[in-house]
Enzyme design. Structure first.
Site: not given
Ligand code: 9MR
Length: 473
Positions: A158, A275
């Site tokens: 990102e 994802e």
């Molecule tokens: O699913 C993840 C969630 O439990 C966390 O709180 C969050 C914090 O940033 O990250 C989520 O996973 C993310 C992933 O690492 C990167 N792409 C977006 C995902 C969903 O937010």
């Protein structure tokens, strides 16, 4: 380019049939058919799994259905290096062991990301030299620890801004180092494990490949990285998308993502869906037909992975709607299992597609072969059932012979089955919904109640099974 071989994947999972609709036999799992098609299909291990907080059925579904795994949060910077130069690999190790036991490929997520960075890193935000050494040390240690065990990494996650095609400004790495943190991260990760596949991962990449969209900007960077010899092998498209019927403002589409895959193919770079979730707005009432349409969208994204030679991975960000991050984004019901870990129409849709996908044998014949309603043309961007049926004027299929001499042949509406004492016949529509089922078929079965359209028919007898796409007029 060829699909990645799955030779290393050992199918030791006990195929107990967990999470399978009644329409599918116990040995018919997403992973078994994914393997047949040379692709990986997966879901994250949710954070709750690491603490042992999920029912055993969750893990049963996970290991039965999937052959690639990634940790929801446990390999991120804050989890692996919570304080400076003190590393914690416990949860990641737990996942790597689980993957080994169950013959799964492992994705590592994520090395350089603006989010989930521990506070101590921010102490060095004005010290470029120190930040560079912090990032290098992190990558050396984390990638080094799992060398040969984590097959692929999201090296940078990102780094592009949401709205404008430019680098994301609010990132300690970007602000403290500049965009070259990206180039360096790839070089360090490659040095730490030369055999790992290295990806750039981001969201909103399914919104068009043009200079004004994120994917267009990224493509220019990938060209530059490749030209400069930066060791990047793949782009991960997160593909957190929204159902476009219930949210008219969402602009992503499978076709746009396919265009990106094709541009990346020219650079010898893979595209992975890393994802995936297809959510509905929170608060709306989601109907059965909404869920069926959602299934069709899941299938359209799968088509990219099946059909594009440089695409090999279809990873969903969660197993069950009950444990999903989507609530935080004001979305709901974006996964393929419901709150009770029961498969949704999306599960059926991708299962049937995996079962019936046939790679094109002679691409010069695409869209032209219609005399045989087995319709080997599965290469269209969107399997537009009505188009194909429109071109198809016959309703007979040549005799198809399968394992153990089992064969089927369609004449008019009569399906003849040979080579079986008695067989089960199931007919599914193209979204995987069962439309006809008969047990103990001896000789033939009448499909006159199946209305005009494109279907998948499956005949099973004992352990032998034959599946074919048919058109009924
Ligand atoms: O699913 C993840 C969630 O439990 C966390 O709180 C969050 C914090 O940033 O990250 C989520 O996973 C993310 C992933 O690492 C990167 N792409 C977006 C995902 C969903 O937010």
């Amino acid at each position: 380019m060829r699909k990645q071989t799955l030779a290393g994947v050992v199918f030791s999972a006990a195929l107990l049939g967990a999470g399978i609709t009644d329409a599918f036999a116990a040995d018919e799992t997403l992973r078994s058919y994914a393997e047949k098609n040379g692709i990986y299909i997966g879901a994250i291990l949710n954070s709750q799994w690491f603490g042992g907080g999920l029912p055993s059925q969750y893990e049963q579904v996970h290991k039965t259905q999937f052959n690639i795994v990634v940790a929801e949060n446990e390999m991120k910077f804050d989890a692996t290096e919570p304080s400076e130069n003190r590393f914690n690999y416990n949860n990641g190790d737990k996942m790597v062991r689980y993957a080994k036991q169950n013959g799964m490929r492992v994705r590592g997520h994520a090395l350089a990301w603006h989010s989930q960075v521990p506070n101590w890193v921010n102490n060095y935000k004005n010290d470029k030299k120190k930040l560079l050494s912090v990032l290098k040390n992190h990558i050396d240690n984390v990638v080094g620890h799992w060398k040969g065990q984590v097959d692929e990494w999201d090296v940078v996650n990102e780094a592009i801004s949401n709205n404008e095609p430019q680098w994301r400004g609010f990132s300690v790495w970007y602000q403290g180092i500049g965009p070259e943190f990206i180039d360096s991260a790839f070089v360090w990760a490659h040095a730490a494990d030369p055999n790992a596949e290295l990806c750039y991962n981001d969201y909103n990449l399914e919104q068009g490949v043009n200079p004004k969209a994120k994917a267009g900007f990224l493509l220019e960077q990938v060209k530059r990285w490749v030209a400069n010899g930066i060791p990047i092998h793949c782009v991960g498209s997160q593909t957190h998308v929204e159902d476009t019927t219930t949210d008219k403002h969402f602009i992503g589409s499978p076709d746009s993502l396919r265009s990106l895959a094709r541009e990346l193919a020219k650079l010898n770079i893979k595209l992975k869906i890393t994802e995936l979730d297809i959510g509905f707005k929170s608060g709306i009432n989601v109907s059965k037909s909404d869920l069926e349409r959602q299934g069709q969208t899941f299938r359209q994204y799968l088509d990219i992975i099946l059909e594009e030679p440089n695409a090999d991975t279809y990873l969903i960000w969660g197993v069950s709607d009950k444990w999903s991050w989507l609530g935080g984004l004001n979305r709901q019901k974006g996964l393929i299992y419901d709150d009770n870990l029961k498969p949704k129409p999306a599960f059926d849709s991708i299962m049937v597609r995996l079962q019936n996908f046939e790679p094109p044998q002679d691409t010069s014949k695409q869209d032209t072969t219609v005399s045989d309603t087995t319709v080997t043309d599965t290469t269209k961007k969107d399997t537009a059932a009505t188009d194909t049926v429109g071109q198809d004027t016959t309703i007979s299929i040549a005799k198809i012979v399968g394992p153990a001499g089992l064969s089927m042949q369609l004449n008019g509406h009569t399906l003849s089955v040979k080579g079986a004492v008695s067989a089960r016949v199931d007919v599914f529509d193209m979204q995987g919904r069962p439309v006809f089922s008969a047990k103990n078929v001896k000789g033939s079965v009448d499909l006159k109640d199946v209305s005009e359209g494109l279907y998948v028919v499956r005949v099973r007898s004992g352990s032998a099974s034959l599946t074919k796409r048919i058109a009924i007029k």
